[in-house]
Design an enzyme around this catalytic site. Structure first.
Site, mmCIF file in Angstrom:
data_model
loop_
_atom_site.group_PDB
_atom_site.id
_atom_site.type_symbol
_atom_site.label_atom_id
_atom_site.label_comp_id
_atom_site.label_asym_id
_atom_site.label_seq_id
_atom_site.Cartn_x
_atom_site.Cartn_y
_atom_site.Cartn_z
ATOM 1 N N HIS A 332 9.050 2.402 1.775
ATOM 2 C CA HIS A 332 8.574 3.770 1.233
ATOM 3 C C HIS A 332 7.265 4.146 2.137
ATOM 4 O O HIS A 332 7.017 5.228 2.499
ATOM 5 C CB HIS A 332 8.206 3.798 -0.002
ATOM 6 C CG HIS A 332 6.625 3.169 -0.574
ATOM 7 N ND1 HIS A 332 6.820 1.745 -0.472
ATOM 8 C CD2 HIS A 332 5.528 3.663 -0.889
ATOM 9 C CE1 HIS A 332 5.588 1.355 -0.874
ATOM 10 N NE2 HIS A 332 4.678 2.493 -0.897
ATOM 11 N N ASP A 333 6.532 2.867 2.647
ATOM 12 C CA ASP A 333 5.261 3.412 3.598
ATOM 13 C C ASP A 333 5.604 3.089 4.818
ATOM 14 O O ASP A 333 4.635 2.923 5.695
ATOM 15 C CB ASP A 333 4.266 2.350 3.046
ATOM 16 C CG ASP A 333 3.203 3.094 1.911
ATOM 17 O OD1 ASP A 333 3.432 4.389 1.818
ATOM 18 O OD2 ASP A 333 2.415 2.411 1.332
ATOM 19 N N LYS A 336 3.168 4.950 7.409
ATOM 20 C CA LYS A 336 1.989 4.577 7.694
ATOM 21 C C LYS A 336 1.734 3.860 8.780
ATOM 22 O O LYS A 336 0.564 3.684 9.291
ATOM 23 C CB LYS A 336 1.356 3.568 6.432
ATOM 24 C CG LYS A 336 1.065 4.219 5.101
ATOM 25 C CD LYS A 336 0.282 3.589 4.117
ATOM 26 C CE LYS A 336 -0.106 4.269 3.105
ATOM 27 N NZ LYS A 336 -0.773 3.561 1.911
#
Length: 462
Positions: A332-333, A336
């Site tokens: 999900h990240d 980043k």
């Protein structure tokens, strides 16, 4: 807990396919390499184009099919360890780690004058002259810092390649990609034939790609020739020059997206396909890459995955479905990786401009996962982990009716793990009672109360 029927109904659950082992592993890794590109400050497609160059060189020198396969994946994964030194780069230079890394690939830092000029141009560029001088002096006083960072990057990258199930030859290609033919490279100062052949090819290919993309074919070939015998194996440079007039090849390399072209270079007899276990390993391996970006998120992806699965199991999801959504939570990240550590690790409140950049990480997640076979079906859900029921979240401002139950579960899981861990702006670790008290105030208006209660049940059972 009485979970509403709609949350348990198998027919109501989101599409989770395809599970079939008909998707080429190369397609998955090539797409995910875009995440490694943005971590390294390179344009998306840098790794796939480097792979094209490496494979064409391998073709010219008659490399065996097994070695070409190892080289193929070694080049795509060459930057798998790049997130592990991002925080250190940011701290040492007091600057955006992406910009530092991007300019690094265009320098010959084995030359002292060039190395000093590189430091002067890149250290603390937005600070006062006094701070810049002090930072520069501190950096010069740490001559081993660069070697340590490259050691970390190369070793970590090799570990990731092994974790993903690739051969030792692939891992060693990643480990050796910054070694130079004359022994001036890092981290082990290997020279000549001490450097694995695949590592020598990757070193040449990545440099040629950067110069090709930045300055064009002539400049790329020139830098290869200039560094022949120092950085690069002269025989490999000769192989590179042997196809310097192949317009079709260089035109392929000039496309914005070269992923479709690399399939022709993977050895057919060595072609691999994904299965469920391989997809799990890939998600976990890239979760390691994501979590290594900041010391404050060292296990965040795995924490969110565990909490998401716990919530979904309370909803009655099957092991098969929970396994699928665990991959989404692990990744999900991934966006980043495109955010500077100056923002990720900032101890104080983010400015509006900084928070705007932070918000973009979910857009990066959505875009990257959408191009990954087997992961594209959960791209939108993974990117929705900061949305709120009242529409106040980001980046799309979705509201209750627009959010799937999996997205709501992941949002709750993400908040839970973030509150339960230390952060640069809050170094103390909260107790579970305090975490649930804070979350309880948002259950209903902002986060799904059913997912919140399911999380509490899950935590009680652990």
């Amino acid at each position: 807990m009485n979970v509403p029927t709609s949350y348990c109904d198998r027919d109501a659950q989101s599409e989770i396919g395809p599970f079939a082992a008909t998707v080429a592993l190369a397609d998955v890794i090539a797409a995910l390499s875009y995440a490694l590109d943005i971590t390294e400050g390179q344009p998306e497609g840098h790794s796939t184009k480097s792979c094209l160059i490496a494979m064409r060189i391998a073709q010219e020198i008659g490399l065996s099919a097994s070695d070409r396969s190892a080289l193929f994946y070694g080049t795509l994964l060459k930057d798998a360890g790049c997130s592990s030194n991002a925080a250190k780069v940011c701290s040492l230079f007091d600057a955006d780690d992406h910009k530092i890394k991007q300019s690094f690939k265009l320098q010959d830092l084995t030359r002292k004058a060039d190395a000093f000029g590189y430091l002067v141009r890149n250290v603390a560029t937005d600070r006062s002259p006094v701070i810049r001088v002090a930072k520069l002096a501190a950096l010069i006083a740490q001559p081993g810092a660069g070697k340590d960072m490259i050691q970390t990057r190369c070793s970590r990258g090799a570990e990731i390649a092994t974790k993903l199930g690739f051969t030792q030859a692939t891992a060693e290609a990643v480990r050796a990609l910054d070694e130079h033919f004359d022994g001036s490279g890092e981290p082990s100062n290997l020279r000549g034939d001490q450097i694995p052949l695949l590592g020598r090819i990757v070193c040449l290919a990545q440099t040629v790609e950067v110069y090709f993309t930045t300055f064009g074919r002539v400049a790329a070939l020139d830098v290869a020739q200039q560094r022949s015998g120092t950085w690069f194996d002269p025989e490999l440079v000769q192989a590179l020059w042997s196809f310097q007039s192949d317009q079709d090849f260089w035109s392929q390399l000039d496309r914005s997206d070269a992923r479709s072209a690399i399939a022709a270079f993977e050895p057919t007899e060595q072609r691999m396909y994904v299965d469920e276990d391989r997809l799990d390993a890939i998600a976990e391996g890239f979760a390691d890459v994501i979590d290594a970006k900041s010391p404050w998120t060292c296990r965040h992806s795995f924490g969110v995955a565990e909490a998401t699965v716990g919530i979904l199991k309370q909803f009655g999801y099957s092991d098969e479905h929970a396994r699928f959504w665990r991959r989404a939570a692990l990744l999900h990240d991934i966006g980043k990786l495109g955010v500077s550590n100056r923002i990720l690790d900032k101890p104080g409140k983010l400015s509006e401009a900084e928070f705007s950049q932070m918000r973009r990480h979910v857009d990066h997640t959505r875009r990257i996962l959408r191009i990954v076979p087997c992961f594209r079906n959960f791209a939108d859900v993974a990117a929705a982990h900061h949305e709120k029921l009242d529409g106040s979240g980001y980046s799309l401002g979705l509201s209750d009716a627009q959010l799937s139950r999996e997205a709501k579960a992941m949002c709750v899981a993400d908040i839970f793990d973030a509150l339960a861990a230390k952060r640069p702006y809050r170094q103390r670790q909260m107790g579970l009672d305090e975490v649930f008290e804070i979350m309880g105030k948002e259950a209903g208006p902002k986060i799904c109360p059913i997912a919140y209660e399911a999380l509490r049940l899950h935590v009680d059972m652990v």
